[in-house]
Design a protein around this motif. Structure first.
Motif, PDB file in Angstrom:
ATOM      1  N   ARG A  69       0.835  -1.207   0.000  1.00  0.00           N
ATOM      2  CA  ARG A  69       0.000   0.000   0.000  1.00  0.00           C
ATOM      3  C   ARG A  69       0.869   1.257   0.000  1.00  0.00           C
ATOM      4  NH1 ARG A  69      -2.768  -3.236   3.625  1.00  0.00           N
ATOM      5  NH2 ARG A  69      -2.024  -2.069   5.434  1.00  0.00           N
TER       6      ARG A  69
ATOM      7  N   LYS B  54       2.185   1.829  -3.462  1.00  0.00           N
ATOM      8  CA  LYS B  54       1.152   2.388  -4.335  1.00  0.00           C
ATOM      9  C   LYS B  54       0.973   3.880  -4.050  1.00  0.00           C
ATOM     10  CE  LYS B  54      -3.539   1.732  -5.911  1.00  0.00           C
ATOM     11  NZ  LYS B  54      -4.844   1.189  -5.669  1.00  0.00           N
ATOM     12  N   GLN B  55       0.951   4.249  -2.769  1.00  0.00           N
ATOM     13  CA  GLN B  55       0.827   5.664  -2.415  1.00  0.00           C
ATOM     14  C   GLN B  55       2.034   6.459  -2.918  1.00  0.00           C
ATOM     15  OE1 GLN B  55       0.244   4.862   1.826  1.00  0.00           O
ATOM     16  NE2 GLN B  55      -1.721   5.946   1.712  1.00  0.00           N
TER      17      GLN B  55
END
Length: 188
Positions: A176, A179-180
């Motif tokens: 995550r 992705k950020q």
């Protein structure tokens, strides 16, 4: 029992192999924090080493006790619902419940990546060594209480499996973060 040991061994192999790949990532990603109070990938990796350290203290002590019990003639008994506990532990690998971690498992941010990588390799080797010592079901002879998600008493195989699911949970967290990071780079 051999199937359970194989599943635990494969979980160790796969999750530690996945962790190893994070050390090849770009330094900017490793230090990226979407928010000030969030961990970076680097800090997540350090946290994993801290958690593994404390879990391995219990696993190592339990392994010695299990081998002593086997030498003393205790019999290994596997209940019919044995694999149900593994399904309960699988939940640990997701973000589907809250988890309050102990302060001593908070990353300091001061460990070098090379030190973190070396610790993870050592911890992987220790887990595999314990499994090799418990190849005939001896891991069923000692139980330790696990308060996380109300799991209750876990044998040594389940405890090692818990360690792998904790790693898996944080692999998802790092994915995550990646992705950020990628999304933030698009905005720049």
């Amino acid at each position: 029992m051999r199937n359970v040991i194989k599943v635990v061994r494969e979980a160790l192999l796969n999750n530690f192999k996945e962790l190893d790949q994070w050390f090849e990532k770009d330094a900017a990603l490793l230090h990226f924090k979407p928010e000030r109070d969030q961990w970076s990938v680097r800090e997540v990796l350090e946290h994993i080493t801290l958690t593994n350290y404390f879990l391995l203290l219990i696993i190592n002590k339990s392994t010695r006790r299990a081998l002593d019990r086997k030498s003393a003639g205790h019999n290994v008994i596997v209940p019919g619902d044995y694999e149900d506990k593994f399904r309960q532990i699988d939940v640990i690998g997701s973000k589907s419940f809250g988890w309050i971690r102990a302060e001593h498992m908070e990353p300091t941010g001061f460990k070098e990546m090379a030190e973190i990588k070396a610790l993870l390799k050592q911890q992987y080797a220790q887990c595999m060594y314990n499994l090799s010592l418990l190849k005939n079901g001896e891991g069923r002879l000692v139980f330790t209480n696990m308060s996380v998600n109300h799991l209750g008493k876990l044998d040594i195989y389940q405890y090692i499996y818990f360690l792998t699911k904790h790693i898996e949970r944080h692999i998802h967290q790092m994915e995550r973060l990646e992705k950020q990071f990628e999304e933030s780079m698009i905005l720049i």
